[in-house]
Design an enzyme around this catalytic site. Structure first.
Site, short mmCIF file in Angstrom:
data_model
loop_
_atom_site.label_atom_id
_atom_site.label_comp_id
_atom_site.label_asym_id
_atom_site.label_seq_id
_atom_site.Cartn_x
_atom_site.Cartn_y
_atom_site.Cartn_z
N ASP A 96 33.29 33.78 39.07
CA ASP A 96 34.58 33.98 39.78
C ASP A 96 35.01 35.42 39.51
O ASP A 96 34.19 36.25 39.11
CB ASP A 96 35.60 32.91 39.33
CG ASP A 96 36.04 33.10 37.87
OD1 ASP A 96 36.74 32.21 37.35
OD2 ASP A 96 35.68 34.14 37.27
N ARG B 34 38.24 36.48 37.91
CA ARG B 34 39.18 36.88 36.86
C ARG B 34 39.03 36.13 35.54
O ARG B 34 39.78 36.38 34.60
CB ARG B 34 40.62 36.73 37.39
CG ARG B 34 40.91 37.71 38.54
CD ARG B 34 42.30 37.51 39.16
NE ARG B 34 42.51 38.48 40.25
CZ ARG B 34 42.05 38.31 41.49
NH1 ARG B 34 41.37 37.21 41.81
NH2 ARG B 34 42.25 39.23 42.43
N ASN C 169 36.70 31.94 49.44
CA ASN C 169 35.36 32.34 49.04
C ASN C 169 34.56 32.87 50.22
O ASN C 169 34.80 32.50 51.37
CB ASN C 169 34.63 31.15 48.41
CG ASN C 169 35.38 30.63 47.19
OD1 ASN C 169 36.15 31.38 46.58
ND2 ASN C 169 35.18 29.37 46.86
#
Ligand code: APR
Length: 295
Positions: A46, A48, A120
């Site tokens: 991902d 973060r 996404n």
């Protein structure tokens, strides 16, 4: 059938509450909002999560700030960091849909999914079998490409070949500007399809399911604030994010605090684990596994 509570002993109350909602026959227009966290189990990092997130692993590009790799102004001057990253991350057959992606496809198969708003760009939602008209790729996709200067369309396959094989930014045939895939960079607007549907979808939603997102990026992070005040909001995420379970802020006109606590359900954990427990309670596990195995 056996009462669902006897199937599994220590099911978290939050998951039981979600199962009760989904088996109540009252959720026919579910809006699902997903982020990069739902693809982590497909081995796609991902952005973060500290340490493993993409933004913690871009040192070799010497960026002024991590998000510059997806910044339109930065790309026009220096496309190389994005080109290097895209040549490594370009969605191909290297990744398969997760259990969470298959669950969204299962909701669609059961006629319960109104729309999946995904942030996404890995296309795993469509690959999982979510019908294209039910997916909004809020931050674009890699299938097509265009010039960042004059917006002329550029062949998507040719763009992929040049970026992945020649590791350089394609030049626009009209103006010579740098071409990029049609993923939404910071500084670009979201697809028209998003703006056309988000208002009506959030008004119609009778359940909002948010999974695998930090809700850090607008305007998608406003979706949880756009559903009706009596629409249940479910967050299946490693961490509590957004306005889930929190007061909405200062006193509202009605002189009373408008909190989300009464309608929010939050379960902290891996979304695939949460989904598997939920489907076991609902008796949907076989269908879920068959769907996931077929992708
Ligand atoms: N299960 C549940 N939650 C998870 C999992 C998992 N297996 N893995 C990660 N998460 C959670 C993280 O805790 C975090 O809250 O998913 C969230 C991922 O957040 P981000 O990395 O910020 O990804 P996302 O929310 O999709 O980012 C939004 O930022 O850079 C832009 O355009 C990019 O679409 C992206 C947008």
């Amino acid at each position: 059938p056996k009462p669902i509570r006897s199937i599994l002993g220590n099911v978290p109350q939050a998951i039981k509450s979600v199962a009760d909602l989904l088996s109540s026959n009252k959720c026919k227009n579910i809006v699902v909002l997903t982020g990069a966290g739902v693809s982590c189990n497909a081995r796609i990092p991902d952005f973060r999560t500290p340490g493993t997130g993409l933004y913690d692993n871009l040192q070799k590009y010497n960026l002024p700030f991590p998000e510059a790799v997806f910044d339109l102004g930065f790309y026009r001057n220096n496309p190389d960091p994005f080109v290097q990253l895209a040549s490594e991350l370009w969605p191909g057959l290297r990744h398969s849909p997760t259990i969470t992606h298959s669950f969204i496809a299962l909701l669609a198969k059961k006629g319960m999914l109104l729309r999946n708003y995904t942030q996404n760009i890995d296309m795993l939602d469509v690959l999982a079998g979510v019908p294209e008209d039910k997916v909004i790729e809020c931050h674009g996709h890699f299938r097509t490409s265009s010039c960042t200067n004059c917006s002329s369309a550029f062949d998507g396959e040719e763009c992929k070949r040049i970026i992945v094989e020649e590791k350089r930014a394609p030049a626009c045939k009209q103006c010579g500007g740098f071409v990029k895939p049609d993923i939404v960079f910071f500084g670009e607007s979201l697809p028209l399809k998003y703006h056309r549907l988000v208002k009506q979808d959030t008004k119609m939603a009778d359940l909002l399911l948010v999974m695998g997102t930090s809700l850090m990026v607008g305007p998608v992070n406003m979706i949880p604030e756009m559903v009706r005040s009596n629409c249940p909001r479910i967050l299946l995420n490693r961490e509590l994010v957004g306005t889930f379970l929190r007061r909405n802020g200062p006193r509202t006109r009605r002189k009373s605090y408008d909190t989300n606590a009464h309608r929010d359900i939050f379960h902290s954990g891996d979304c695939d684990d949460s989904i598997r427990t939920l489907c076991a309670l609902l008796g949907w596990e076989t269908e879920l596994d068959e769907l996931n195995a077929s992708t």
